[in-house]
Design an enzyme around this catalytic site. Structure first.
Site, PDB file in Angstrom:
ATOM      1  N   HIS A 197       0.868  -1.169   0.000  1.00  0.00           N
ATOM      2  CA  HIS A 197       0.000   0.000   0.000  1.00  0.00           C
ATOM      3  C   HIS A 197       0.911   1.227   0.000  1.00  0.00           C
ATOM      4  CE1 HIS A 197      -3.062  -2.836   1.168  1.00  0.00           C
ATOM      5  NE2 HIS A 197      -3.962  -1.913   1.456  1.00  0.00           N
ATOM      6  N   GLU A 227      -1.918   6.126  -0.626  1.00  0.00           N
ATOM      7  CA  GLU A 227      -3.344   6.192  -0.244  1.00  0.00           C
ATOM      8  C   GLU A 227      -3.505   7.481   0.565  1.00  0.00           C
ATOM      9  OE1 GLU A 227      -4.651   3.224   2.604  1.00  0.00           O
ATOM     10  OE2 GLU A 227      -6.771   3.522   2.114  1.00  0.00           O
TER      11      GLU A 227
HETATM   12  N1  HPA Z   1      -5.179   0.752   3.906  1.00  0.00           N
HETATM   13  C1  HPA Z   1      -4.258   0.362   4.777  1.00  0.00           C
HETATM   14  N2  HPA Z   1      -4.403  -0.707   5.552  1.00  0.00           N
HETATM   15  C2  HPA Z   1      -5.528  -1.415   5.456  1.00  0.00           C
HETATM   16  C3  HPA Z   1      -6.520  -1.048   4.569  1.00  0.00           C
HETATM   17  C4  HPA Z   1      -6.329   0.092   3.751  1.00  0.00           C
HETATM   18  O1  HPA Z   1      -7.169   0.508   2.917  1.00  0.00           O
HETATM   19  N3  HPA Z   1      -7.497  -1.978   4.729  1.00  0.00           N
HETATM   20  C5  HPA Z   1      -7.097  -2.868   5.660  1.00  0.00           C
HETATM   21  N4  HPA Z   1      -5.893  -2.533   6.105  1.00  0.00           N
HETATM   22 ZN    ZN Z   2      -6.087  -2.106   1.378  1.00  0.00          ZN
END
Ligand code: HPA
Ligand code: ZN
Length: 320
Positions: A190, A193
């Site tokens: 990730h 975001e």
């Molecule tokens: N972002 C970061 N961590 C997470 C997410 C997300 O969207 N969903 C579950 N853990």
């Molecule tokens: Zn996620």
């Protein structure tokens, strides 16, 4: 129009825990929930940001204790996913969120694995499993988790990085990602975001990831977009999640069309569907309606999902 066959590449299995199953498992395991009814629980699903969501996400998953619990959770997701067009699913799990509560990592992997093993027969869905490290935990904890998972690596296709992004840059996990790559695993993270474009650069250059999860903030950095386009790095975008976690104000403002126009290899995914108001097909319909995407664009998104999947070329060709 029936749902277009798609690969779902950004799906946290713990984020598929619906209120009815949460209450059933709480009763089965004698775990007390701080909500009297499912309606009361649902009323808590109004999030101000990622951390606000994560607090509930970690609190509710305490009902998951046994191998059967993880198998039931995973089977329930697969049943819904099939109805929504999913034919291949690459599923995240958060081992540290369970081992920290005294649940053995083998219990988690065997439970999820049991449902995944049955999925091709039961639902016509192929799967991969992606083990995520919690980035707000230490690098040492991630290394410990990787070592605990070693006996189970035959079930794991990739490692990932999730949880609270800002203040926990990818470079913190350089060592464990290097070990994962040495072990032949794919890598995702990730990034972009809530965190800045610099975190996407780090995920690429320090962790050597094969895909970026979310990545919507890459548009703030032209050089980064050029890099992602040139290297055909897939971005697993989660539109309803972005609205619920206030990454974007309204779905009508979502940067998905701009990302497609920039030539990025974008896919649509559901992230934590039990919390964010929809599974994969619901996300596709929502962006179609809010952003006015035509059928050709929806087919491109579905095609991208198989291009971006961790499939051998023969299986990929069969899906495309
Ligand atoms: N972002 C970061 N961590 C997470 C997410 C997300 O969207 N969903 C579950 N853990
Ligand atoms: Zn996620």
């Amino acid at each position: 129009m029936p749902p277009i066959p798609t690969a779902e590449l950004h799906l946290h299995i713990e984020g598929t825990l619906e209120p009815d199953l949460a209450f059933a498992l709480a009763e089965r395991n004698g775990v007390a929930l701080p909500y009297a009814t499912q309606e009361e629980l649902r009323a808590a699903y109004s999030f101000s940001d990622l951390q606000d969501f994560l607090n509930l996400y970690y609190a509710l998953m305490t009902v998951l204790r046994t191998e059967d619990d993880f198998a039931d959770l995973t089977d329930a997701y697969l049943a819904r996913a099939r109805e929504q067009g999913v034919r291949h699913a690459e599923i995240f799990f958060d081992p540290q969120a369970h081992t920290a509560r005294g649940v053995d990592i083998g219990t988690v992997i065997r439970g999820i694995g049991r449902a995944l093993d049955a999925a091709p027969r039961t639902y016509g869905i192929t799967t991969r499993l992606i083990m995520c490290f919690l980035r707000d935990e230490s690098a040492a904890s991630a290394l410990e988790t990787f070592e605990a998972a070693r006996p189970h690596l035959d079930r794991i296709a990739a490692v990932g990085l999730d949880s609270a992004e800002v203040g926990n840059p990818p470079s913190k996990f350089r060592e464990v990602f290097a070990l994962a790559r040495e072990a032949g695993l794919k890598c995702v993270a990730h990034a972009g975001e809530e965190g800045p474009p610099a975190y996407v650069w780090e995920a690429l250059d320090v962790l050597g990831v094969d895909r970026i999860d979310h990545g919507v903030r890459c548009l703030e950095d032209e050089a980064l977009v050029s890099r992602l386009v040139a290297d055909r790095v897939p971005l697993t975008v989660c539109p309803l999640s972005n609205v619920r976690l206030r990454v974007v104000d309204r779905l009508e403002d979502h940067p998905l069309p701009a990302m497609l126009d920039a030539g990025l290899l974008v896919t649509v995914n559901s992230d934590d569907p039990a919390y964010f108001g929809g599974y994969l097909g619901d996300n596709v319909i929502a962006v179609r309606d809010a952003l006015g995407l035509d059928e050709a664009t929806l087919r491109t998104l579905a095609r991208n999902s198989f291009q971006a999947a961790f499939l051998d070329e023969e299986t990929r060709a069969a899906y495309l």
